[in-house]
Design a protein around this motif. Structure first.
Motif, short mmCIF file in Angstrom:
data_model
loop_
_atom_site.label_atom_id
_atom_site.label_comp_id
_atom_site.label_asym_id
_atom_site.label_seq_id
_atom_site.Cartn_x
_atom_site.Cartn_y
_atom_site.Cartn_z
N ARG A 9 1.02 -1.21 -0.05
CA ARG A 9 0.15 -0.03 -0.06
C ARG A 9 0.90 1.29 0.06
O ARG A 9 0.69 2.34 -0.78
N VAL A 10 1.97 1.34 0.90
CA VAL A 10 2.94 2.42 0.85
C VAL A 10 3.62 2.64 -0.47
O VAL A 10 3.77 3.59 -0.82
N GLU A 23 16.78 -1.15 -5.09
CA GLU A 23 17.81 -0.32 -5.52
C GLU A 23 18.09 0.62 -4.58
O GLU A 23 19.25 0.72 -4.13
N ARG A 24 17.05 1.22 -3.92
CA ARG A 24 17.39 2.39 -2.96
C ARG A 24 17.58 1.66 -1.74
O ARG A 24 18.42 2.33 -0.81
N VAL A 25 17.02 0.32 -1.34
CA VAL A 25 17.30 -0.20 -0.17
C VAL A 25 18.56 -1.00 0.18
O VAL A 25 19.24 -1.13 1.16
N CYS A 52 11.94 2.70 5.47
CA CYS A 52 11.19 4.02 5.78
C CYS A 52 11.80 5.13 5.08
O CYS A 52 11.10 6.13 4.79
N ARG A 53 13.22 5.06 5.11
CA ARG A 53 13.88 6.16 4.59
C ARG A 53 13.75 6.43 3.02
O ARG A 53 13.28 7.54 2.59
N ALA A 54 13.64 5.34 2.39
CA ALA A 54 13.48 5.40 0.80
C ALA A 54 12.00 5.78 0.58
O ALA A 54 11.97 6.45 -0.45
N ASP A 61 3.61 2.93 9.29
CA ASP A 61 2.83 3.05 7.93
C ASP A 61 2.96 1.70 7.28
O ASP A 61 2.04 1.35 6.14
N ILE A 62 3.91 0.94 7.65
CA ILE A 62 4.27 -0.32 6.97
C ILE A 62 3.59 -1.58 7.72
O ILE A 62 3.16 -2.43 7.26
#
Length: 72
Positions: A9-10, A23-25, A52-54, A61-62
């Motif tokens: 959902r997020v 890639e970001r995580v 959470c940062r990405a 929220d997760i």
């Protein structure tokens, strides 16, 4: 007691694909896919922090707690 993962959902709210988040995580697509579908029993805090940062979100929220009346 049930913890429900709302990563899908997020990600949809942020319009971010699994490949982009991977890639970001720095976590494989396979592992993120398992998180996204709730097929895991644990998550490292370092992974949760990176997600959470990405996504620019909070852990709440997760992760969602649903009290099903069963004690594990």
């Amino acid at each position: 007691m049930s913890i429900i993962l709302r990563l899908d959902r997020v990600m949809a709210d942020r319009k971010m694909s699994l490949n982009e988040l991977s890639e970001r995580v720095g976590v494989s697509n396979v592992n993120l896919s398992k998180l996204k579908t709730g097929k895991v029993s644990a998550i490292r805090f370092s992974t949760l922090n990176a997600i959470c940062r990405a996504l620019g979100c909070q852990p709440g929220d997760i992760l969602e707690f649903i009290d099903d009346g069963v004690n594990d």
